[in-house]
Write a protein that holds these residues in place. Sequence first.
Motif, PDB file in Angstrom:
ATOM      1  N   UNK A  52      -2.908  16.959  -0.769  1.00  0.00           N
ATOM      2  CA  UNK A  52      -2.684  18.257  -1.396  1.00  0.00           C
ATOM      3  C   UNK A  52      -2.059  19.236  -0.393  1.00  0.00           C
ATOM      4  N   UNK A  53      -2.518  19.232   0.833  1.00  0.00           N
ATOM      5  CA  UNK A  53      -1.955  20.113   1.861  1.00  0.00           C
ATOM      6  C   UNK A  53      -0.496  19.752   2.132  1.00  0.00           C
ATOM      7  N   UNK A  54      -0.206  18.480   2.227  1.00  0.00           N
ATOM      8  CA  UNK A  54       1.183  18.041   2.462  1.00  0.00           C
ATOM      9  C   UNK A  54       2.083  18.475   1.308  1.00  0.00           C
ATOM     10  N   UNK A  55       1.634  18.312   0.082  1.00  0.00           N
ATOM     11  CA  UNK A  55       2.429  18.747  -1.079  1.00  0.00           C
ATOM     12  C   UNK A  55       2.617  20.270  -1.095  1.00  0.00           C
ATOM     13  N   UNK A  56       1.602  21.012  -0.683  1.00  0.00           N
ATOM     14  CA  UNK A  56       1.710  22.473  -0.633  1.00  0.00           C
ATOM     15  C   UNK A  56       2.736  22.894   0.413  1.00  0.00           C
ATOM     16  N   UNK A  57       2.760  22.241   1.561  1.00  0.00           N
ATOM     17  CA  UNK A  57       3.742  22.564   2.599  1.00  0.00           C
ATOM     18  C   UNK A  57       5.152  22.255   2.100  1.00  0.00           C
ATOM     19  N   UNK A  58       5.336  21.136   1.444  1.00  0.00           N
ATOM     20  CA  UNK A  58       6.651  20.787   0.894  1.00  0.00           C
ATOM     21  C   UNK A  58       7.081  21.832  -0.142  1.00  0.00           C
ATOM     22  N   UNK A 107       8.246  25.049   1.521  1.00  0.00           N
ATOM     23  CA  UNK A 107       9.568  24.907   2.141  1.00  0.00           C
ATOM     24  C   UNK A 107      10.656  24.871   1.070  1.00  0.00           C
ATOM     25  N   UNK A 108      10.420  24.168  -0.015  1.00  0.00           N
ATOM     26  CA  UNK A 108      11.456  23.956  -1.026  1.00  0.00           C
ATOM     27  C   UNK A 108      11.681  25.164  -1.932  1.00  0.00           C
ATOM     28  N   UNK A 109      10.660  25.951  -2.208  1.00  0.00           N
ATOM     29  CA  UNK A 109      10.785  27.060  -3.153  1.00  0.00           C
ATOM     30  C   UNK A 109      11.862  28.072  -2.751  1.00  0.00           C
TER      31      UNK A 109
END
Length: 146
Positions: A15-21, A24-26
Motif C-alpha cells: 500500500x505504501x509503494x502504491x501511494x508513493x507511485x 509521483x504520477x498525479x
Amino acid sequence: MKKQGFTLIELLAVIVILAVIALIATPLITNTINNARKNADRESARSYVSTVEEKITEAMLEYPNLVVGNRTNAVTADADLRSWPCTNCGTGNTTLPIDFKGTAPQKAQLTWTDGKITGKLKYTNGCWSISADGSMTELTSDAFCN
C-alpha cells in the motif's frame, strides 16, 4: 498445517509503494491534461483568427465599398464574437457573420489592419496575443486576461 496468505506488514508495504507511485504520477498526469487543454484553446484561437480573416476577405470581394471595423473593446458574449463590425457590408448590415467551428473566445480585442488580424484573445485555459505575422504569444500577466 501451513497458513497461506500475506502478513499485515507485507500488505502495508504494498500500500505504501502504491501511494508513493500515485503521489509521483498525479502531478505528471495533471500537467499533461492542463497542457492539452491550453493547446486546444490555442488552436481554437488560431482557427478563430483564420476564419475572421477569411470571412472579411470574402466580404471585401463581394462588397467593394466595405469598411471593416475593429473589435477594440473586450467582448464576452458568444453571439457578439460570431460577427464582425463593418459598414457597407450588404443591404443595411452592420456586421459580417463569422461562422466557425470550435470554441469561441471569452474575450476578444482585435484589430483588422492590412488584411491581418492582430490583438488579444482570452480562452478558459489561456490568453494569447496575435501579431501581424500570425504568430501567437501566450500572455501570462496582462490585465486583459483577468
